[in-house]
Design a protein around this motif. Structure first.
Motif, mmCIF file in Angstrom:
data_model
loop_
_atom_site.group_PDB
_atom_site.id
_atom_site.type_symbol
_atom_site.label_atom_id
_atom_site.label_comp_id
_atom_site.label_asym_id
_atom_site.label_seq_id
_atom_site.Cartn_x
_atom_site.Cartn_y
_atom_site.Cartn_z
ATOM 1 N N ARG A 141 -52.013 -42.155 75.192
ATOM 2 C CA ARG A 141 -52.255 -40.798 75.691
ATOM 3 C C ARG A 141 -52.732 -40.828 77.144
ATOM 4 O O ARG A 141 -52.406 -39.937 77.937
ATOM 5 C CB ARG A 141 -53.296 -40.110 74.802
ATOM 6 N N ILE A 142 -53.492 -41.839 77.519
ATOM 7 C CA ILE A 142 -53.932 -41.987 78.911
ATOM 8 C C ILE A 142 -52.735 -42.305 79.804
ATOM 9 O O ILE A 142 -52.587 -41.746 80.899
ATOM 10 C CB ILE A 142 -54.994 -43.097 79.022
ATOM 11 N N VAL A 143 -51.871 -43.208 79.344
ATOM 12 C CA VAL A 143 -50.677 -43.546 80.120
ATOM 13 C C VAL A 143 -49.819 -42.304 80.349
ATOM 14 O O VAL A 143 -49.352 -42.037 81.449
ATOM 15 C CB VAL A 143 -49.857 -44.641 79.406
ATOM 16 N N ALA A 144 -49.617 -41.517 79.291
ATOM 17 C CA ALA A 144 -48.799 -40.304 79.412
ATOM 18 C C ALA A 144 -49.434 -39.300 80.369
ATOM 19 O O ALA A 144 -48.742 -38.644 81.152
ATOM 20 C CB ALA A 144 -48.603 -39.682 78.038
ATOM 21 N N ALA A 145 -50.763 -39.173 80.335
ATOM 22 C CA ALA A 145 -51.443 -38.235 81.228
ATOM 23 C C ALA A 145 -51.320 -38.671 82.689
ATOM 24 O O ALA A 145 -51.158 -37.845 83.586
ATOM 25 C CB ALA A 145 -52.909 -38.105 80.833
ATOM 26 N N LEU A 146 -51.378 -39.978 82.939
ATOM 27 C CA LEU A 146 -51.297 -40.483 84.304
ATOM 28 C C LEU A 146 -49.881 -40.427 84.858
ATOM 29 O O LEU A 146 -49.683 -40.262 86.065
ATOM 30 C CB LEU A 146 -51.815 -41.922 84.366
ATOM 31 N N THR A 147 -48.887 -40.575 83.986
ATOM 32 C CA THR A 147 -47.489 -40.635 84.440
ATOM 33 C C THR A 147 -46.749 -39.347 84.140
ATOM 34 O O THR A 147 -45.547 -39.369 83.840
ATOM 35 C CB THR A 147 -46.765 -41.816 83.783
ATOM 36 N N ALA A 148 -47.439 -38.233 84.189
ATOM 37 C CA ALA A 148 -46.795 -36.942 83.962
ATOM 38 C C ALA A 148 -45.661 -36.766 84.962
ATOM 39 O O ALA A 148 -45.613 -37.453 85.984
ATOM 40 C CB ALA A 148 -47.817 -35.818 84.104
ATOM 41 N N PRO A 149 -44.743 -35.849 84.699
ATOM 42 C CA PRO A 149 -43.578 -35.707 85.587
ATOM 43 C C PRO A 149 -43.975 -35.524 87.050
ATOM 44 O O PRO A 149 -44.997 -34.930 87.370
ATOM 45 C CB PRO A 149 -42.868 -34.464 85.041
ATOM 46 N N ALA A 150 -43.137 -36.064 87.925
ATOM 47 C CA ALA A 150 -43.365 -35.930 89.369
ATOM 48 C C ALA A 150 -43.331 -34.447 89.749
ATOM 49 O O ALA A 150 -42.686 -33.654 89.072
ATOM 50 C CB ALA A 150 -42.283 -36.701 90.125
ATOM 51 N N PRO A 151 -44.013 -34.045 90.822
ATOM 52 C CA PRO A 151 -44.693 -34.906 91.784
ATOM 53 C C PRO A 151 -46.137 -35.215 91.431
ATOM 54 O O PRO A 151 -46.809 -35.923 92.156
ATOM 55 C CB PRO A 151 -44.625 -34.084 93.074
ATOM 56 N N ARG A 152 -46.629 -34.661 90.299
ATOM 57 C CA ARG A 152 -48.042 -34.855 89.990
ATOM 58 C C ARG A 152 -48.320 -36.256 89.474
ATOM 59 O O ARG A 152 -49.355 -36.851 89.765
ATOM 60 C CB ARG A 152 -48.484 -33.826 88.952
ATOM 61 N N GLY A 153 -47.404 -36.787 88.681
ATOM 62 C CA GLY A 153 -47.675 -38.032 87.992
ATOM 63 C C GLY A 153 -47.630 -39.248 88.894
ATOM 64 O O GLY A 153 -47.028 -39.252 89.967
ATOM 65 N N LEU A 154 -48.273 -40.313 88.431
ATOM 66 C CA LEU A 154 -48.302 -41.580 89.146
ATOM 67 C C LEU A 154 -47.142 -42.462 88.681
ATOM 68 O O LEU A 154 -46.565 -42.261 87.617
ATOM 69 C CB LEU A 154 -49.633 -42.289 88.896
ATOM 70 N N ARG A 155 -46.817 -43.447 89.490
ATOM 71 C CA ARG A 155 -45.822 -44.442 89.115
ATOM 72 C C ARG A 155 -46.520 -45.553 88.340
ATOM 73 O O ARG A 155 -47.514 -46.116 88.787
ATOM 74 C CB ARG A 155 -45.145 -45.011 90.357
ATOM 75 N N TRP A 156 -45.980 -45.876 87.163
ATOM 76 C CA TRP A 156 -46.554 -46.932 86.312
ATOM 77 C C TRP A 156 -45.674 -48.164 86.426
ATOM 78 O O TRP A 156 -44.468 -48.116 86.141
ATOM 79 C CB TRP A 156 -46.623 -46.441 84.867
ATOM 80 N N LEU A 157 -46.264 -49.289 86.829
ATOM 81 C CA LEU A 157 -45.498 -50.513 86.997
ATOM 82 C C LEU A 157 -45.318 -51.275 85.693
ATOM 83 O O LEU A 157 -44.811 -52.401 85.706
ATOM 84 C CB LEU A 157 -46.157 -51.410 88.048
ATOM 85 N N ARG A 198 -41.141 -38.090 77.549
ATOM 86 C CA ARG A 198 -40.618 -39.453 77.621
ATOM 87 C C ARG A 198 -41.717 -40.455 77.956
ATOM 88 O O ARG A 198 -41.717 -41.581 77.466
ATOM 89 C CB ARG A 198 -39.506 -39.524 78.665
ATOM 90 N N ALA A 199 -42.654 -40.063 78.824
ATOM 91 C CA ALA A 199 -43.732 -40.979 79.184
ATOM 92 C C ALA A 199 -44.570 -41.335 77.967
ATOM 93 O O ALA A 199 -44.914 -42.501 77.742
ATOM 94 C CB ALA A 199 -44.602 -40.356 80.270
ATOM 95 N N LEU A 200 -44.880 -40.342 77.149
ATOM 96 C CA LEU A 200 -45.676 -40.595 75.954
ATOM 97 C C LEU A 200 -44.894 -41.450 74.960
ATOM 98 O O LEU A 200 -45.450 -42.379 74.358
ATOM 99 C CB LEU A 200 -46.089 -39.274 75.310
ATOM 100 N N ALA A 201 -43.586 -41.164 74.790
ATOM 101 C CA ALA A 201 -42.773 -41.956 73.865
ATOM 102 C C ALA A 201 -42.690 -43.403 74.316
ATOM 103 O O ALA A 201 -42.780 -44.335 73.502
ATOM 104 C CB ALA A 201 -41.378 -41.347 73.752
ATOM 105 N N GLN A 202 -42.521 -43.615 75.612
ATOM 106 C CA GLN A 202 -42.438 -44.979 76.121
ATOM 107 C C GLN A 202 -43.761 -45.723 75.954
ATOM 108 O O GLN A 202 -43.795 -46.884 75.549
ATOM 109 C CB GLN A 202 -42.028 -44.961 77.591
ATOM 110 N N ALA A 203 -44.849 -45.053 76.274
ATOM 111 C CA ALA A 203 -46.163 -45.688 76.135
ATOM 112 C C ALA A 203 -46.449 -46.038 74.680
ATOM 113 O O ALA A 203 -46.990 -47.108 74.380
ATOM 114 C CB ALA A 203 -47.244 -44.770 76.689
ATOM 115 N N ARG A 204 -46.092 -45.132 73.765
ATOM 116 C CA ARG A 204 -46.332 -45.414 72.346
ATOM 117 C C ARG A 204 -45.507 -46.594 71.866
ATOM 118 O O ARG A 204 -45.991 -47.440 71.106
ATOM 119 C CB ARG A 204 -46.013 -44.169 71.527
ATOM 120 N N ALA A 205 -44.244 -46.664 72.298
ATOM 121 C CA ALA A 205 -43.397 -47.773 71.881
ATOM 122 C C ALA A 205 -43.936 -49.103 72.401
ATOM 123 O O ALA A 205 -43.979 -50.103 71.672
ATOM 124 C CB ALA A 205 -41.972 -47.544 72.362
ATOM 125 N N GLN A 206 -44.356 -49.142 73.661
ATOM 126 C CA GLN A 206 -44.888 -50.388 74.214
ATOM 127 C C GLN A 206 -46.209 -50.751 73.544
ATOM 128 O O GLN A 206 -46.487 -51.934 73.302
ATOM 129 C CB GLN A 206 -45.062 -50.245 75.722
#
Length: 603
Positions: free
Chosen positions: A543-559, A376-384
């Motif tokens: 791809r960078i956004v998706a890597a940073l916002t990987a599923p919790a607890p590893r991923g970061l919160r993207w504002l 989902r993170a990658l799909a959202q980043a690609r759409a934006q």
């Protein structure tokens, strides 16, 4: 002789209940404090003679309880939780004037301090303080979970709602209340209660190792000092201990949780160790080919900077603690009130909700059959990212604007092919030139203004071009009426936004550079709609956004995610703020030389 009347403001703070004995002590202390203030004025200031002031001998004898007959300092603590503070006197006329009404800041401060009185000087104030800051930032009558009830009493809510949200009144109220709470806590701990007596000395003691982290230098520290100390436990442990915690946190050494790392091709980044681990884990997910392709696109990375939150000046930014990172800030800006509806209407990509192709489509169906979760993170980043690129394509030049206006018109209406894109763009510009205050078939002023407003002839002509008259007679449904109005207004807004992508002189003409119209430059904070249309809003590889916002607890919160009204596309942060100072148990363990954790792994 003319009778002089003066006013001596008196502040009295009492902790606990007042019995008869404490009330007698309070009355006597107030009398002595006022006399002391008048004597100081009579001796030090030029002006009228106050005549014969009462002397120490005139005061009632306190020999029974051993009290001194000397008049105390105007600012004094008489013990038992009673403190007197008097201000400089003011001469009045021979008759007393009406009292000056308190300001909104004074009223709100007094309301909050009154509610906080039972917890002043105790550690309980630290648990209440987050609720206070939320209520000051956004006053409401409905009680938040676990918040104290007095914060939502009508007089408190009214006092907070009276503060100007655009100015610094709310921040000033919080500063005054915090200063009072810190003074009470320091007094309870036996320390100096003056909240700002040594800010300069603290700044000097910090040294360059800490000073360089503060945005705005010493003035920045003075503005943030109270909130900064609270973040490091001043409401629990006092000012002195909070300063020691802050020094341990920021000064280079084994006790500091801050690390310097190299990530995404940028060396020397100072971040909290938890953020360092997550950044390096995100980079490790990229294949070697992806690194060679994507890392050159990361042109800027911002980390530790002690400052207020850009979107909430009443709070400290997580950058202050090395718990957040900004990537490509200039072209991935912080946008309060993100124009998601306009982006959707122009580009056809809805970035205001969870991305549809993360849940639907052939790829999602195949992934579901294979038991795989869609990224989902990658799909959202690609759409934006697609929406950002498409937006800049529409507003790139005259030809792209013409094509974009025609595409939107076809998608929302049924313009005749005989009109063509050039004719439609000319009609939209003619309607835009009439301005917003005209009467037309589907909009315009109402009431008395409608009778005086000029007729929007070009608006009505644009409606007929977009929606040719139907051969069927009958009233239009309201939904159709609203659709036609919004379509015309959207096309006009597109034309005005395109013009806003250029710089203009005082006459309104476009500024030329090298024979070409000069575009407005990008900005990292609160860009205009013209700046967003000219430069986009997301310049970070998906791809960078998706890597940073990987599923919790590893991923970061993207504002910059879809669920936020304010989109801070550059900003990634830890999902939880790490501990800024050790707990009492950890500090005891550090001080115990026989503890096996001593010298071991840091918390």
């Amino acid at each position: 002789m003319e009778r002089l009347v003066c006013c001596v403001p008196v502040q009295v703070r009492v902790v606990g209940r007042l019995d008869d004995e404490r009330l007698r002590q309070l009355e006597e202390a107030v009398r002595r404090s006022v006399l002391s203030r008048l004597r100081l004025a009579d001796e030090q200031l030029p002006g009228p003679d106050f005549g014969q002031l009462p002397t120490d001998a005139d005061a009632p004898s306190d020999a029974a309880d051993g009290a001194s007959a000397a008049v105390p300092d105007p600012n004094t603590d008489i013990g038992g939780g009673i403190r007197i503070r008097t201000s400089r006197f003011r001469l009045l006329d021979t008759e007393l004037r009406p009292p000056v009404p308190p300001t909104a800041v004074e009223t709100a401060t007094e309301a909050l301090l009154l509610g906080l009185t039972p917890t002043a000087g105790s550690t309980a104030a630290s648990g209440i303080w987050p609720h206070v800051t939320r209520q000051v930032a956004a006053p409401r009558t409905r009680r938040r979970r676990n918040a104290p009830p007095w914060l939502y009493e009508p007089h408190v809510v009214q006092a907070l709602q009276a503060l100007d949200p655009r100015g610094g009144e709310r921040a000033e109220v919080l500063r005054r209340v915090l200063d009072s709470l810190l003074a009470s806590r320091d007094t309870a701990l036996g320390a100096d209660p003056d909240p700002a007596h040594d800010a300069a000395a603290e700044w000097t003691h910090f040294g360059s190792a800490m000073q360089n982290h503060f945005e705005g230098g010493f003035e920045g520290y003075r503005a943030l000092r109270t909130g900064f100390l609270v973040a490091f436990g001043a409401l629990e442990h006092g000012t002195a201990q909070a300063l020691r915690f802050a020094e341990e946190y920021y000064w280079p050494g084994s006790a500091s949780p801050l690390l310097r790392i190299s990530v995404f091709g940028h060396p020397g980044l100072l971040v909290h160790r938890e953020l360092a681990w997550r950044l390096q884990a995100a980079e490790d997910t990229l294949a070697a080919a992806e690194r060679r392709e994507l890392l050159p696109l990361i042109t800027s990375v911002g980390t530790l900077r002690i400052r207020s939150n850009r979107n909430n000046p009443l709070a400290l930014s997580w950058h202050s603690f090395g718990a957040a990172v900004d990537i490509n800030p200039t072209l991935s800006p912080n946008i309060p009130g993100f124009p998601g509806e306009f982006v959707r209407d122009v580009t056809g990509i809805d970035v205001r909700s969870p991305i549809p192709d993360a849940n639907h489509g052939l790829g999602a169906v195949i992934a579901g059959l294979l038991g795989q979760e869609p990224d989902r993170a990658l799909a959202q980043a690609r759409a934006q990212s697609r929406a950002s690129s498409r937006l800049t394509d529409v507003f790139r030049d005259e030809a792209s604007l013409e094509a974009g206006v025609w595409e939107v018109a076809v998608r929302r209406a049924g313009p005749s092919a005989s009109v063509g894109p050039p004719g439609l763009l000319a009609a939209v510009r003619a309607a835009a030139a009439e301005g917003p205050s005209v009467r037309w078939a589907y909009g315009g002023p109402t009431g008395r203004r409608a009778r005086r407003a000029p007729h929007g002839v070009r608006h009505d002509e644009l409606v007929r071009l977009l929606f040719p008259p139907s051969p069927f007679l009958g009233p239009e449904p309201f939904t159709e009426w609203e659709h036609r109005r919004s379509t015309v207004e959207l096309l006009i807004r597109m034309v005005l936004t395109f013009e806003a992508t250029f710089r203009h002189d005082r006459t309104g003409a476009r500024v030329m550079r090298d024979g070409q119209p000069d575009r407005v430059g990008p900005t990292y904070a609160s860009p205009t709609l013209g700046q967003i249309a000219a430069h986009g809003f997301l310049n970070i590889p998906d791809r960078i956004v998706a890597a940073l916002t990987a599923p919790a607890p590893r991923g970061l919160r993207w504002l910059g995610s879809h669920e936020r009204t304010t989109r801070d596309f550059m900003h990634f942060e830890l999902r939880e703020l790490p501990d800024l100072y050790p707990s009492s148990a950890d500090r005891a363990a550090r001080q115990d030389p026989g503890n096996p954790r001593e010298g071991g792994e840091q918390r």
